[in-house]
Scaffold this motif. Structure first.
Motif, PDB file in Angstrom:
ATOM      1  N   ASP A 111      25.308  -7.861  -1.635  1.00 34.43           N
ATOM      2  CA  ASP A 111      25.847  -9.039  -2.312  1.00 34.43           C
ATOM      3  C   ASP A 111      26.456 -10.010  -1.308  1.00 34.43           C
ATOM      4  O   ASP A 111      26.249 -11.226  -1.389  1.00 34.43           O
ATOM      5  CB  ASP A 111      26.903  -8.602  -3.339  1.00 34.43           C
ATOM      6  N   ALA A 112      27.182  -9.462  -0.345  1.00 35.16           N
ATOM      7  CA  ALA A 112      27.818 -10.319   0.663  1.00 35.16           C
ATOM      8  C   ALA A 112      26.774 -11.024   1.518  1.00 35.16           C
ATOM      9  O   ALA A 112      26.896 -12.209   1.849  1.00 35.16           O
ATOM     10  CB  ALA A 112      28.745  -9.477   1.549  1.00 35.16           C
ATOM     11  N   GLU A 113      25.748 -10.302   1.865  1.00 39.31           N
ATOM     12  CA  GLU A 113      24.713 -10.867   2.723  1.00 39.31           C
ATOM     13  C   GLU A 113      23.945 -11.979   1.999  1.00 39.31           C
ATOM     14  O   GLU A 113      23.673 -13.033   2.560  1.00 39.31           O
ATOM     15  CB  GLU A 113      23.755  -9.749   3.162  1.00 39.31           C
ATOM     16  N   ILE A 114      23.641 -11.710   0.730  1.00 37.89           N
ATOM     17  CA  ILE A 114      22.943 -12.739  -0.051  1.00 37.89           C
ATOM     18  C   ILE A 114      23.836 -13.966  -0.184  1.00 37.89           C
ATOM     19  O   ILE A 114      23.390 -15.106  -0.001  1.00 37.89           O
ATOM     20  CB  ILE A 114      22.544 -12.190  -1.446  1.00 37.89           C
ATOM     21  N   GLU A 115      25.081 -13.707  -0.474  1.00 34.14           N
ATOM     22  CA  GLU A 115      26.013 -14.835  -0.642  1.00 34.14           C
ATOM     23  C   GLU A 115      26.127 -15.640   0.650  1.00 34.14           C
ATOM     24  O   GLU A 115      26.136 -16.866   0.632  1.00 34.14           O
ATOM     25  CB  GLU A 115      27.387 -14.306  -1.047  1.00 34.14           C
ATOM     26  N   ALA A 116      26.182 -14.905   1.774  1.00 37.56           N
ATOM     27  CA  ALA A 116      26.277 -15.601   3.065  1.00 37.56           C
ATOM     28  C   ALA A 116      24.985 -16.336   3.386  1.00 37.56           C
ATOM     29  O   ALA A 116      24.956 -17.232   4.240  1.00 37.56           O
ATOM     30  CB  ALA A 116      26.622 -14.613   4.175  1.00 37.56           C
ATOM     31  N   GLY A 117      23.895 -15.945   2.722  1.00 36.91           N
ATOM     32  CA  GLY A 117      22.663 -16.738   2.802  1.00 36.91           C
ATOM     33  C   GLY A 117      21.766 -16.436   3.974  1.00 36.91           C
ATOM     34  O   GLY A 117      20.772 -17.136   4.197  1.00 36.91           O
ATOM     35  N   LYS A 118      22.054 -15.374   4.726  1.00 37.58           N
ATOM     36  CA  LYS A 118      21.239 -15.116   5.915  1.00 37.58           C
ATOM     37  C   LYS A 118      21.262 -13.615   6.205  1.00 37.58           C
ATOM     38  O   LYS A 118      22.295 -12.977   6.123  1.00 37.58           O
ATOM     39  CB  LYS A 118      21.820 -15.882   7.101  1.00 37.58           C
ATOM     40  N   ARG A 119      20.107 -13.064   6.566  1.00 34.27           N
ATOM     41  CA  ARG A 119      20.056 -11.646   6.920  1.00 34.27           C
ATOM     42  C   ARG A 119      20.797 -11.419   8.216  1.00 34.27           C
ATOM     43  O   ARG A 119      20.508 -12.047   9.216  1.00 34.27           O
ATOM     44  CB  ARG A 119      18.599 -11.192   7.105  1.00 34.27           C
ATOM     45  N   ARG A 120      21.747 -10.525   8.202  1.00 34.39           N
ATOM     46  CA  ARG A 120      22.561 -10.241   9.384  1.00 34.39           C
ATOM     47  C   ARG A 120      22.455  -8.779   9.836  1.00 34.39           C
ATOM     48  O   ARG A 120      22.823  -8.473  10.966  1.00 34.39           O
ATOM     49  CB  ARG A 120      24.046 -10.510   9.072  1.00 34.39           C
ATOM     50  N   VAL A 121      21.986  -7.924   8.942  1.00 33.57           N
ATOM     51  CA  VAL A 121      22.137  -6.487   9.150  1.00 33.57           C
ATOM     52  C   VAL A 121      20.810  -5.826   9.539  1.00 33.57           C
ATOM     53  O   VAL A 121      19.779  -6.064   8.916  1.00 33.57           O
ATOM     54  CB  VAL A 121      22.674  -5.810   7.860  1.00 33.57           C
ATOM     55  N   GLN A 122      20.863  -5.003  10.587  1.00 36.33           N
ATOM     56  CA  GLN A 122      19.743  -4.092  10.886  1.00 36.33           C
ATOM     57  C   GLN A 122      20.293  -2.670  10.810  1.00 36.33           C
ATOM     58  O   GLN A 122      21.235  -2.327  11.531  1.00 36.33           O
ATOM     59  CB  GLN A 122      19.157  -4.383  12.278  1.00 36.33           C
ATOM     60  N   VAL A 123      19.692  -1.846   9.952  1.00 42.16           N
ATOM     61  CA  VAL A 123      20.171  -0.478   9.772  1.00 42.16           C
ATOM     62  C   VAL A 123      19.416   0.442  10.738  1.00 42.16           C
ATOM     63  O   VAL A 123      18.233   0.269  11.001  1.00 42.16           O
ATOM     64  CB  VAL A 123      19.986  -0.013   8.314  1.00 42.16           C
ATOM     65  N   GLY A 124      20.119   1.447  11.246  1.00 39.49           N
ATOM     66  CA  GLY A 124      19.579   2.282  12.319  1.00 39.49           C
ATOM     67  C   GLY A 124      18.576   3.345  11.900  1.00 39.49           C
ATOM     68  O   GLY A 124      18.718   4.508  12.285  1.00 39.49           O
ATOM     69  N   PHE A 125      17.567   2.945  11.167  1.00 34.99           N
ATOM     70  CA  PHE A 125      16.477   3.877  10.861  1.00 34.99           C
ATOM     71  C   PHE A 125      15.433   3.767  11.962  1.00 34.99           C
ATOM     72  O   PHE A 125      14.498   2.987  11.881  1.00 34.99           O
ATOM     73  CB  PHE A 125      15.876   3.559   9.491  1.00 34.99           C
ATOM     74  N   MET A 126      15.620   4.579  12.996  1.00 32.59           N
ATOM     75  CA  MET A 126      14.835   4.367  14.205  1.00 32.59           C
ATOM     76  C   MET A 126      13.400   4.827  14.108  1.00 32.59           C
ATOM     77  O   MET A 126      12.568   4.439  14.904  1.00 32.59           O
ATOM     78  CB  MET A 126      15.504   5.043  15.396  1.00 32.59           C
ATOM     79  N   ARG A 127      13.083   5.636  13.099  1.00 33.95           N
ATOM     80  CA  ARG A 127      11.710   6.149  13.068  1.00 33.95           C
ATOM     81  C   ARG A 127      10.655   5.065  12.889  1.00 33.95           C
ATOM     82  O   ARG A 127       9.526   5.213  13.295  1.00 33.95           O
ATOM     83  CB  ARG A 127      11.569   7.172  11.948  1.00 33.95           C
ATOM     84  N   ARG A 128      11.076   3.984  12.225  1.00 35.79           N
ATOM     85  CA  ARG A 128      10.122   2.877  12.076  1.00 35.79           C
ATOM     86  C   ARG A 128       9.662   2.356  13.433  1.00 35.79           C
ATOM     87  O   ARG A 128       8.643   1.674  13.525  1.00 35.79           O
ATOM     88  CB  ARG A 128      10.767   1.717  11.314  1.00 35.79           C
ATOM     89  N   TYR A 129      10.448   2.639  14.468  1.00 37.87           N
ATOM     90  CA  TYR A 129      10.137   2.133  15.808  1.00 37.87           C
ATOM     91  C   TYR A 129       9.455   3.189  16.678  1.00 37.87           C
ATOM     92  O   TYR A 129       9.140   2.925  17.830  1.00 37.87           O
ATOM     93  CB  TYR A 129      11.423   1.638  16.476  1.00 37.87           C
ATOM     94  N   ASP A 130       9.229   4.366  16.094  1.00 38.15           N
ATOM     95  CA  ASP A 130       8.542   5.428  16.831  1.00 38.15           C
ATOM     96  C   ASP A 130       7.045   5.103  16.912  1.00 38.15           C
ATOM     97  O   ASP A 130       6.424   4.740  15.912  1.00 38.15           O
ATOM     98  CB  ASP A 130       8.763   6.758  16.096  1.00 38.15           C
ATOM     99  N   SER A 131       6.487   5.267  18.089  1.00 45.91           N
ATOM    100  CA  SER A 131       5.084   4.868  18.277  1.00 45.91           C
ATOM    101  C   SER A 131       4.137   5.691  17.409  1.00 45.91           C
ATOM    102  O   SER A 131       3.107   5.192  16.954  1.00 45.91           O
ATOM    103  CB  SER A 131       4.696   4.980  19.750  1.00 45.91           C
ATOM    104  N   GLY A 132       4.476   6.937  17.156  1.00 46.02           N
ATOM    105  CA  GLY A 132       3.614   7.768  16.320  1.00 46.02           C
ATOM    106  C   GLY A 132       3.599   7.292  14.875  1.00 46.02           C
ATOM    107  O   GLY A 132       2.533   7.115  14.270  1.00 46.02           O
ATOM    108  N   TYR A 133       4.780   7.045  14.318  1.00 42.70           N
ATOM    109  CA  TYR A 133       4.832   6.518  12.953  1.00 42.70           C
ATOM    110  C   TYR A 133       4.176   5.138  12.877  1.00 42.70           C
ATOM    111  O   TYR A 133       3.590   4.776  11.871  1.00 42.70           O
ATOM    112  CB  TYR A 133       6.278   6.454  12.461  1.00 42.70           C
ATOM    113  N   GLN A 134       4.306   4.372  13.946  1.00 38.96           N
ATOM    114  CA  GLN A 134       3.677   3.047  13.909  1.00 38.96           C
ATOM    115  C   GLN A 134       2.153   3.166  13.862  1.00 38.96           C
ATOM    116  O   GLN A 134       1.489   2.389  13.169  1.00 38.96           O
ATOM    117  CB  GLN A 134       4.157   2.216  15.091  1.00 38.96           C
TER     118      GLN A 134
END
Ligand code: MG
Ligand code: MG
Ligand code: MG
Ligand code: MG
Lengths: 336, 336, 336, 336
Positions: A111-134
């Motif tokens: 809600d705060a992020e939408i209200e602020a109107g801009k994406r600010r947050v990156q959550v630390g789900f690192m597997r999306r960045y693993d070359s195998g999963y990619q």
């Protein structure tokens, strides 16, 4: 332009990330740090030879002029407050999982992020960045498997300490799969069920181990994940995506094949930090680059929220023994 | 401290390395560039958005005050001159292989470096920085195989262009193995022999393809390397080290295992730049870090010289059909 | 002494087995055959150049003096009658699965066999004779994995014909796993649950495909089996046994590894008869040897009965969507 | 019709083959045996419960009326005499390698067989019957690799006894490869060279170990074979055929993949009898079937002769250190 980063929480993962940013990655520098244990914060500054100021608390750090972006690697229950403060300060924030310890906490951030109107947050789900999963993601998107129908997965640790209790199999372990499969499948969860096999003799008294978590997505994809945190033999992440025309297996980590003493063998990793070391590099570089170019991507607050909702349902399923519904609110256009 | 690097030669490899330094690695920046084709140099500056001055020639660039270290990625015959100039200017220099096009040229560099009294040169033998070869090196050093007795290796490319002629199988292709095996074994070569199997129908008129190069080290280790540069199926680097008690196989590059259409398959790379992409990163980062800390390591001028001497013997063996001796002068203490 | 075998049912599997016995295996000969289609029976006799009499019906064949042992490869609903007749005639009988089409039918056979006082029946669960499964069995019994906790398995066929309907995923497909896992684990089933993932577009209207069957044993071992009979890519049998200290993977069938056209690949079988060809040899040789030495072993009537009870529960679970109990009566000492 | 087989030589391999014929294979029975050690012959008869007469010597056995076919598994130097006698008696003869201990001895057999006008001899090169090599042969013949250009091979034993001396690396070990590659490539050898790497500390005093044998075929295919008979780690047969468009790797023997104690591992065989156990079955069944149908196939006297000529050249190359020519006489139409 170098992104000046303030680090809140200088425990193991906070220091690992700080070392990456200061010694390995490009475009970022650690200019501020804080921890509930200020001595530990100072120790890290010294150990990494940082040119960084030690702050009394996270909120001050977030406000500091010489801090462009914030990294939240503190104790889970504090995440929500710091992420909200960063959003209000108009600063990009990388937040280790969990985004918040409750779904409502995540919702507050959204809600705060939408209200602020801009994406600010990156959550630390690192597997999306693993070359195998990619590679898996690419194969799915290129339709090399046909429509995905099932995922068979396993998340195994050699051992866990006494403080690891049954729900942590969800919150600390499965949480990675919960995010990864949403991303791989571009789908959300509909139901969860948890099965407890015969318990291993290597598990402590307060943890059911292994567990099998069964998930169903809104598209009807069925997922089974073995979580086995005292498997003894190693840290081992397995993932097979079964599609209408073929199957993709997550690559094994690189290792030497030896022929020796009657065995053809490959070493299995023992340490999760090695397994996803390169993924952490790519993840944090993406955050730095995003902050530098004023547009952060990757796992969003919405993804953190979705993981929290799914986690809650899985824990409920652990307790009830029943198939539990997972009800995701509609995704706001903001996170499309 | 950021290492300010001047780049001599902005062809494909020069641009690749410049992109790495400016966008991916940490601690270095490209502040000067030059090329025989000045337009190309300027194009690279623009394409990579570098804040770099374009110089008329390499010697000027080397002298420039705002250049701390030099990267020589120009045409092979020019390497010797630039490396010598860098040594004389007291600047660290990363030189792509070959260090010089003749053994005498390499010797000149060695003499200059010794006279100057400090190691300045890192030669671009990137395989030493490949994680797979490093695992092999570790296994050998940890005595997991016993004493090495043999190496079986292959270096295969899908195709080569018309200008690739028989001796290039040594100078351009085998050169990597020549350095790598000296390093893996901590040994020098004693003899070389070249065998020409039946020629593939896919080879052009001016190249014998495949070739098998047989090497003997001073310790009696025997090495056979298949060089097959029109193998059609992919870029494939194989290396088995056979020791008294076991064997290590170089890991295959990471890839997805697919089950599909009656096949269980993994993709084989087609492009050498992908195969050693991470090794290039590590290699150049090591150079930057070395320059920053005033002590460069990795493949030295001596290694470049040794590779040149072995190359010459292999080319002679191609021509003579005989077993040719390889005589390495004694290694100066300077390079111990 | 040569075992003289009478064959009831000369369809595909009956002919395959007869070919094995007459041409490949040792110690047996086909001396009598029958089929509801007598012409087909005669055709097989001619095709295999058998010196065998064609009988009007199975019961006559069973009584024939020159028949020492009986092989029942007729239509499933006829199995019970023939097996009972063979028991009463005091002849060994190899019966293809199912032993009977109902659990009660199996029970009738058990009662008759116990009353007759001697084991006469070997049921055609050939996987127990597969060298790969035997390696798994040995590893488990040698305690190389610790106590088994879970099995993850898959049974995939490229396609099935129109007449294959949803319950056949149990009766015709899962039936092999149902027997194999009881044998591997030396355990019985306690519950069954069936999950229907999103249906593949390649399945016909009357079959849910894929299915995931979840089994629990009396010891608490949890088993998940993916049955996917239109998977397109091949006939593929997967089985991982997860124990307290390690995991065993069923070996892949032998195949050539090819490097070709950008792929490192192994062929996947398309035909189940090839997958278990050697297992059929071993299974039938065991039957012949058993008959010759007057003591038949392998899968017993009790195993056929247990598979029938588990099958019934799985079909019920398909229909109910619930977790269904599987209640095995106590095992008579006769089958200990 | 059952083929009545007389066995000359009841040592280890003679007994293994007799066990196969009497207990495992179909269509043959052992009716006569002999050995220089008659007690050993009788012991085998008892141990295998054979209904076989023990003869004073091989020549009598060959003449016996109740002997349809002969198996020669005696000491190498006696092979020639027995094979010649069998040819003269008009009986099929399976002769373990070597066909004769000299090329001239083989030639004598060829001359006798041609004069007798009918192929009688099958030589015991069992690898042609190995399912893995057969897959390679099929891939080559189906032109899946393009024209073969090179073979890289290894023949490794864990250890050898004191009596194993340097030339036995050819006569006892390489001999299998010498036959196999002629058959795989449908080609003959033109030259041989032997290289002695640094000797392993595990080798006895009278054997150079390892050795690398380089062969050239008349078509220009180049073959390198590592013979390493004290490799310690296991019995390991490797073979890669490199063609113009692809490569085939000999399959590894079946084994369980285990994940355990930080390793993903497969057992490597220690015993060559296990490695080629199924090949022996197929080989001997082929001989029995050939004798029964009056037309024996497989490795012929000519193949035994070719292997002898190539062996002699390899031993000469061991001694000379030179490239030795291998001159095969023209193949008589009789063996086309
Ligand atoms: Mg993380
Ligand atoms: Mg390089
Ligand atoms: Mg069966
Ligand atoms: Mg043999």
């Amino acid at each position: 332009m170098t992104v000046r980063i303030g680090v809140i929480g200088t425990g193991m993962i906070g220091e690992e990330h700080s070392r990456r940013i200061s010694q390995q990655l490009t475009g970022g520098e650690i200019t501020a740090v804080t921890d509930v244990n200020q001595e530990q914060a100072q120790t890290m500054v010294d150990r990494l030879s940082l040119d960084a100021k030690v702050y009394d608390n996270g909120l001050e750090l977030i406000q500091a002029e010489h801090v462009d972006a914030v990294m939240v690697t503190s104790w889970g229950p504090t995440h929500e407050e710091y992420v909200l403060a960063a959003i209000q300060a108009g600063k990009y924030v990388f937040c280790e999982k969990p985004l918040a310890t409750t779904a409502q906490g995540c919702r507050n951030i959204i809600d705060a992020e939408i209200e602020a109107g801009k994406r600010r947050v990156q959550v630390g789900f690192m597997r999306r960045y693993d070359s195998g999963y990619q590679l898996m993601k690419e194969a799915i998107e290129a339709n090399r498997l046909g429509e995905p129908l099932m995922i068979h997965a396993a998340h195994r640790n050699p051992t866990v300490p006494e403080r690891y209790v049954t729900p942590m199999a969800i919150h600390d372990t499965l949480i990675h799969e919960l995010d990864t499969f949403r991303w791989l499948l571009n789908d959300d969860y509909a139901t969860a069920q948890v099965i407890f096999p015969r318990k291993t003799r290597h598990a402590h008294g307060k943890v059911e181990d292994p567990q099998i978590i069964l998930l169903e997505t809104t598209q009807g994809v069925r997922i089974d994940v073995e979580v086995f945190v005292n498997c003894q033999y190693g840290y081992d992440i397995q993932c097979d995506v079964v599609g209408e025309e073929g199957i993709a297996h997550l690559p094994e980590p690189q290792s030497l094949t030896l022929r020796q003493a009657g065995q053809r063998s490959n070493e299995i990793l023992q340490d999760w930090k090695k397994r996803f070391g390169e993924a952490f590099d790519v993840e944090l570089q993406a955050f730095i680059d995003g902050a530098a170019s004023d547009t952060v991507g990757g796992p969003s607050s919405w993804d953190g929220y979705a993981a929290a909702i799914a986690s809650d349902a899985c824990v409920k399923a652990q307790e009830s023994g029943q198939i539990e519904k997972i009800e995701m609110p509609e995704r706001p256009a903001f996170y499309a």
